[in-house]
Design an enzyme around this catalytic site. Structure first.
Site, short mmCIF file in Angstrom:
data_model
loop_
_atom_site.label_atom_id
_atom_site.label_comp_id
_atom_site.label_asym_id
_atom_site.label_seq_id
_atom_site.Cartn_x
_atom_site.Cartn_y
_atom_site.Cartn_z
N GLU A 168 0.83 -1.20 0.00
CA GLU A 168 0.00 0.00 0.00
C GLU A 168 0.87 1.26 0.00
O GLU A 168 0.92 2.01 0.97
CB GLU A 168 -0.96 -0.04 1.18
CG GLU A 168 -1.97 -1.18 1.04
CD GLU A 168 -2.92 -1.30 2.22
OE1 GLU A 168 -2.73 -0.58 3.22
OE2 GLU A 168 -3.85 -2.13 2.15
N PRO A 189 3.75 5.78 6.09
CA PRO A 189 3.24 4.96 7.21
C PRO A 189 2.15 3.99 6.79
O PRO A 189 1.33 4.27 5.92
CB PRO A 189 2.71 6.02 8.19
CG PRO A 189 3.42 7.27 7.84
CD PRO A 189 3.64 7.22 6.36
N ASN A 190 2.14 2.83 7.45
CA ASN A 190 1.10 1.84 7.26
C ASN A 190 0.90 1.11 8.58
O ASN A 190 1.81 1.07 9.42
CB ASN A 190 1.48 0.85 6.16
CG ASN A 190 0.30 0.02 5.68
OD1 ASN A 190 -0.06 -0.98 6.29
ND2 ASN A 190 -0.31 0.45 4.59
N HIS A 410 -15.12 -10.75 6.74
CA HIS A 410 -14.30 -11.37 7.79
C HIS A 410 -13.02 -10.56 7.95
O HIS A 410 -12.10 -10.68 7.13
CB HIS A 410 -13.92 -12.81 7.41
CG HIS A 410 -15.06 -13.78 7.43
ND1 HIS A 410 -14.98 -15.01 6.83
CD2 HIS A 410 -16.30 -13.69 7.98
CE1 HIS A 410 -16.13 -15.65 7.00
NE2 HIS A 410 -16.93 -14.87 7.70
N HIS A 479 -8.35 -8.96 1.13
CA HIS A 479 -7.66 -7.67 1.28
C HIS A 479 -6.47 -7.83 2.22
O HIS A 479 -6.49 -8.64 3.14
CB HIS A 479 -8.61 -6.62 1.82
CG HIS A 479 -9.51 -6.05 0.77
ND1 HIS A 479 -9.71 -4.71 0.59
CD2 HIS A 479 -10.26 -6.66 -0.19
CE1 HIS A 479 -10.55 -4.50 -0.41
NE2 HIS A 479 -10.91 -5.68 -0.89
N GLU A 480 -5.43 -7.03 1.95
CA GLU A 480 -4.16 -7.06 2.70
C GLU A 480 -3.42 -8.39 2.56
O GLU A 480 -2.46 -8.64 3.29
CB GLU A 480 -4.35 -6.73 4.19
CG GLU A 480 -4.81 -5.32 4.47
CD GLU A 480 -6.31 -5.19 4.48
OE1 GLU A 480 -6.83 -4.12 4.11
OE2 GLU A 480 -6.99 -6.18 4.88
N GLU A 498 -7.10 -7.10 -2.91
CA GLU A 498 -6.70 -5.70 -2.78
C GLU A 498 -5.21 -5.63 -3.07
O GLU A 498 -4.80 -5.44 -4.19
CB GLU A 498 -7.03 -5.17 -1.38
CG GLU A 498 -6.71 -3.69 -1.23
CD GLU A 498 -6.79 -3.25 0.22
OE1 GLU A 498 -7.23 -2.12 0.47
OE2 GLU A 498 -6.41 -4.03 1.11
N GLU A 504 -9.62 3.47 -0.71
CA GLU A 504 -9.72 3.88 0.69
C GLU A 504 -8.69 4.94 1.05
O GLU A 504 -8.94 5.80 1.92
CB GLU A 504 -9.57 2.66 1.61
CG GLU A 504 -8.22 1.98 1.54
CD GLU A 504 -8.15 0.74 2.42
OE1 GLU A 504 -9.12 0.46 3.11
OE2 GLU A 504 -7.10 0.07 2.39
#
Length: 710
Positions: A168, A189-190, A410, A479-480, A498, A504
Site C-alpha cells: 500500500e 506509514p502503514n 471477515h 484484502h491485505e 486488494e 480507501e
C-alpha cells in the site's frame, strides 16, 4: 588421447554450449549457458537486450549452495499450443502458446539435480526451478534465492518500496540509479510494514528501456513459497530475487519433488501488449474446481465508504475493551454511529435492488470491533456472532425477497491462527444464511507474531482459505493478502484481491492522479483488484467534517475505472444519497458489466494514460474507459473494433472543458451519437480526469431517431 578427450568433455560440461530457445513468432530469444559451472540466461526481444547475462540458483541453509559446480545433464524441448476458457475474465478464450526448454543440471561434487524450465511466449518468458525426487536432496531450507535480472542499463522504473507486509504505497517513476535516494521518502506509514532494504522493490515491477522496450518483472503460481522482492545492485543494474523471511529468518522449507513459482519477464515495444499479456495466467495450473456454476462476477454496493471516511463506525459501542465470551454486548449502549444496523442495511439493499446491483457488502456486523485495531490480539472475532442491532435472519429474508445477496465480511486482524480456528464454522454460517461471497481482511501485524504478510507460512494460509472456501462454494475477495500471481485460473473463486493502495487511501490523504495509470501495469498483472471505484463526492469533509481529505479525480474518470481497472468484482463505493444527485452519470455504473468477451488497449503509456475498449460477455455491446494523469491531454481513438456495417448508440461521459481534479471535479458532460466502425473521437481529458463510453448495438433503427451521427 583418451585423457585429452575426457578433459574436453569435462570443460564443455562446465562451460557448456549456449542453448537457444525462440518464441513461436521468433521475436523473443532466450540463451542459456553454463559459465564456469554457473547457470546463466539472457533474453532478447527483436535482437534488443532485455535481460543481460544473469545467474540462477540458491543459497541453502547449513549445506552446500546450488549456485555453481553444475554440468548439463540433459536438455528437453517441446511446444505447446492450446486455448482455454476462463470462468470469468477479460477474454472469452485465452491462447496458451509457448516453446519450452527444460535444462537438467547436475552438481558434480554433490550429485544433486536441479531443473530450470523455460517457457518462451510471444510476449515474454516464464521460468522456474524444479527439484526432482533424488537421494541427495530431499528436505532443504532456502537461505536465499539468487535469481538475477540484469537490466539493459540505467532504465526507467515505476516502483514501490520492497516490504514484507504491505504493497500500500504510491508509485515513483525514476531511473534505477535514483531508487536508493528516494527510498526513505517512499516508505510512507502503514498499520503493518517491514521494509526490505534501501534498494529493494516489489513486483510486479514495470520498466522501460532507453530504446523503447516495455519490460515487466513478476512471478506466477506463488504456491507453498515466499513472496519474491527484487533487490537492486545499483552499480551493476542487476536485480536479484529477495524472498520474504519467516519469523526465524528462513526463506523457504522445501521437500523434493517440488518447484518454485515461475519468474516472469513480459516484454514488448508496445505498452498495450504488457496489459494484454496472459503469461501470468497461462503459467498457472488449469481450474481445479469441477463445478464452477456458482462462481459469478458481482457488482455491488456496501456499508463501507461511510466508515472509511469516518462518517460512521464499525464498532457498536464506544468502550475501551471487549472480550468474546465475556462481554455481554446486549448490555452495551450503542454509540449511535454503528452503520451495520438492520434498518440501514435495508436501505442499501433497496438501493441495490432498484438499480440492479448483485450484492451488498456489510462491514462491522459482527461483535468485537471495539478494541481490535493495532492491539495484536489473538482471539478478536468469531465471525458468526452479530451485534444486537444486526438481525441476520431478517436481513437474509429481506435481501432474498429483493433478489440481492449480502456479502460477508471477515476481518481477521492479522490473526491467521484465529481465523483458521473458526474457518469451517464461519463458512458454514455463510452457507446457512445465503452468503456466497466473503471479503476477508488482514489488517495489522500477523499472528503468529514474527511472521509477515508475505512469508511462506502466511502465503500457505491464504491458499488454505481459498481452497476451503471452494469446498463451501464461497467466493473470496482477500484484502491485505499477498499480491496475486494468477492463482485465480486454478481457483476462480478467488474473485478479487486488494494488495495495493486502493480507493480507501483517498480518504486517508489521497492517491496521486497518475496512480490508476500505473496499477494496470503493475498490481493488475497478477490478477484483478477490488479497487472500489465510483466516488462522486471528492470533498470527504462533506461526510465527516473532521476529515479534510480530497479524492484526486473527476467524476468522469471514476466511471472510466470500471473499464480500465479490470475486476469481476466491482463496487459502486460512494453513498446511495450521493449517487441520487448524479443519476445521469451513475447510469454508466448501472450499465457497465463486470465480465468480458474481448479486451483491447487503444492507448497506453504507464504513468500517463490508459484507454481500454471491452466487449460485454454474451452481447455485442462495448464499453470504453480512459484514465488520465495530472496533465491535460486529448485522447484520439478509433472505433474500428466495432463490426463493419453495424450502427451503435454511443453515450459519452467526459470531462467538461473546465474540469480539474482539484478545483472542478464534478464538471462533466454526457453526449449521445450514432456511430459505426468508421467513427473516431477526440476527447479532452482533464487533469486527473478521463472519460467513459457505452456502445450499445442498435437493434431497432427507431431508437436512433433524432440522435446526431459521429
Amino acid at each position: 588421447m583418451k585423457n585429452l578427450v575426457l578433459v574436453i568433455l569435462v570443460l564443455l560440461s562446465l562451460y557448456g554450449r549456449a542453448e537457444e530457445l525462440k518464441s513461436p513468432n521468433g521475436l523473443q530469444k532466450l540463451e542459456f549457458e553454463l559459465k564456469d559451472g554457473y547457470p546463466t540466461y539472457q533474453l532478447f526481444f527483436n535482437n534488443k537486450p532485455v535481460i543481460r547475462e544473469s545467474r540462477l540458483g540458491f543459497d541453502l541453509k547449513n549445506e552446500a549452495d546450488l549456485l555453481s559446480g553444475f554440468a548439463v545433464d540433459g536438455v528437453e524441448r517441446s511446444t505447446f499450443d492450446q486455448s482455454w476458457e476462463p470462468v470469468w475474465g477479460e477474454e472469452k478464450s485465452i491462447r496458451n502458446h509457448y516453446n519450452e526448454m527444460a535444462v537438467t543440471l547436475k552438481q558434480t561434487e554433490t550429485d544433486r539435480k536441479m531443473v530450470v524450465r523455460f517457457r518462451l511466449f510471444d510476449d515474454g518468458l516464464g521460468f522456474r526451478y524444479e527439484f526432482p525426487e533424488q537421494a541427495n536432496l530431499t528436505y532443504f531450507v532456502i537461505k536465499e534465492e539468487k535469481t538475477q535480472f540484469a537490466m539493459p542499463g540505467d532504465i526507467t522504473a515505476w516502483w514501490i518500496p520492497g516490504d514484507y507486509d504491505t504493497q500500500e504505497y504510491s508509485y515513483h517513476k525514476t531511473k534505477l540509479s535514483e531508487i536508493r535516494g528516494l527510498m526513505e521518502k517512499a516508505i510512507t506509514p502503514n498499520e503493518s510494514q517491514k521494509a526490505a532494504g534501501p534498494t529493494c522493490v516489489q513486483t510486479a515491477l514495470m520498466l522501460k528501456s532507453d530504446d523503447g522496450l516495455y519490460i515487466n518483472l513478476h512471478e506466477a503460481a506463488l504456491i507453498n513459497y515466499a513472496c519474491m522482492h527484487l533487490n537492486l545492485d545499483d552499480q551493476k543494474m542487476i536485480f536479484t530475487s529477495q524472498l520474504t523471511p519467516d519469523a526465524v529468518g528462513d526463506k523457504g522449507y522445501m521437500q523434493a519433488p517440488c518447484t518454485s513459482p515461475w519468474r516472469t519477464v513480459i516484454v514488448s515495444d508496445k505498452a498495450g501488449d504488457i496489459l494484454l499479456s496472459h503469461i501470468t495466467l497461462n503459467l498457472n495450473e488449469p481450474c481445479k474446481i469441477e463445478d464452477t456454476s456458482w462462481i459469478k462476477p458481482v457488482k455491488y454496493v456496501g456499508v463501507w465508504w461511510e466508515m472509511i471516511t469516518g462518517k460512521s463506525s464499525w464498532a457498536y459501542a464506544d468502550v475501551p475493551s471487549v472480550q468474546l465470551g465475556v462481554t455481554d454486548f446486549s448490555k452495551l449502549t450503542t454509540n449511535g454511529r454503528h452503520a451495520a444496523n438492520t434498518a440501514h442495511v435495508k436501505e442499501y439493499i433497496d438501493f441495490a435492488a432498484q438499480y440492479g446491483f448483485d450484492g451488498v457488502l456489510v462491514e462491522g456486523w459482527n461483535v468485537g470491533w471495539e478494541d481490535w485495531f493495532g492491539k495484536s490480539k489473538d482471539y478478536v472475532f468469531d465471525f458468526v456472532t452479530p451485534y444486537p442491532d444486526f438481525d441476520v435472519d431478517e436481513l437474509q429474508q429481506y435481501a432474498a425477497d429483493k433478489g440481492v445477496q449480502i456479502i460477508m465480511h471477515h476481518e481477521t486482524s492479522g490473526s491467521v491462527r484465529n481465523y483458521e480456528r473458526h474457518l469451517d464454522e464461519a463458512y458454514q454460517f455463510m452457507v446457512d444464511h445465503g452468503y456466497h461471497a466473503v471479503k476477508s481482511g488482514y489488517v495489522g501485524d500477523i499472528i503468529p507474531r514474527g511472521e509477515t504478510h508475505y512469508s511462506q507460512f502466511i502465503v500457505n494460509h491464504y491458499q488454505y482459505a481459498i481452497e476451503k472456501a471452494a469446498d463451501y462454494k464461497i467466493m473470496v475477495n482477500a484484502h491485505e493478502a499477498v499480491r496475486p500471481t494468477g492463482i485465480c485460473r486454478t481457483y476462480p473463486n478467488l474473485i478479487g484481491n486488494e494488495s495495493a493502495r486502493g480507493t480507501e487511501y483517498e480518504s486517508f490523504g489521497g492517491n496521486t492522479p497518475d496512480h490508476t495509470t500505473i496499477l494496470p501495469f503493475t498490481r493488475l498483472i497478477g490478477g484483478p483488484m477490488d479497487y472500489t471505484p465510483g466516488i462522486f463526492e471528492q470533498d470527504v469533509s462533506q461526510y465527516n467534517p473532521d476529515n479534510h481529505s480530497w479524492v484526486n479525480t473527476t467524476i468522469a474518470r471514476q466511471l472510466a475505472l470500471y473499464v480500465t481497472m479490470y475486476s469481476p468484482l466491482q463496487m459502486a463505493a460512494d453513498l446511495p444519497e450521493t449517487y441520487k444527485k448524479y443519476l445521469d452519470a451513475f447510469q454508466f455504473i448501472v450499465d457497465v458489466p463486470v465480465d468480458w468477451d474481448d479486451s483491447k488497449v487503444l492507448e497506453a503509456e504507464p504513468g500517463d494514460y490508459i484507454t481500454y475498449a471491452r466487449k460485454e460477455k454474451g452481447t455485442d455491446n462495448w464499453f470504453v474507459g480512459r484514465t488520465n494523469d495530472e496533465e491535460p491531454r486529448t485522447s484520439k481513438i478509433s472505433l474500428d473494433f466495432l463490426p463493419e456495417g453495424q450502427k451503435y448508440l454511443a453515450t459519452v461521459y467526459h470531462d467538461a472543458k473546465d474540469a480539474h481534479y482539484k478545483n472542478n471535479p464534478k464538471a462533466y458532460e454526457i453526449e449521445k451519437f450514432v456511430v459505426t466502425n468508421k467513427s473516431k473521437f477526440e476527447l479532452f481529458c482533464a487533469p486527473g480526469g478521463g472519460y467513459a463510453i457505452s456502445l450499445m448495438k442498435a437493434n431497432d433503427p427507431k431508437a436512433l431517431k433524432g440522435i446526431k451521427k459521429h
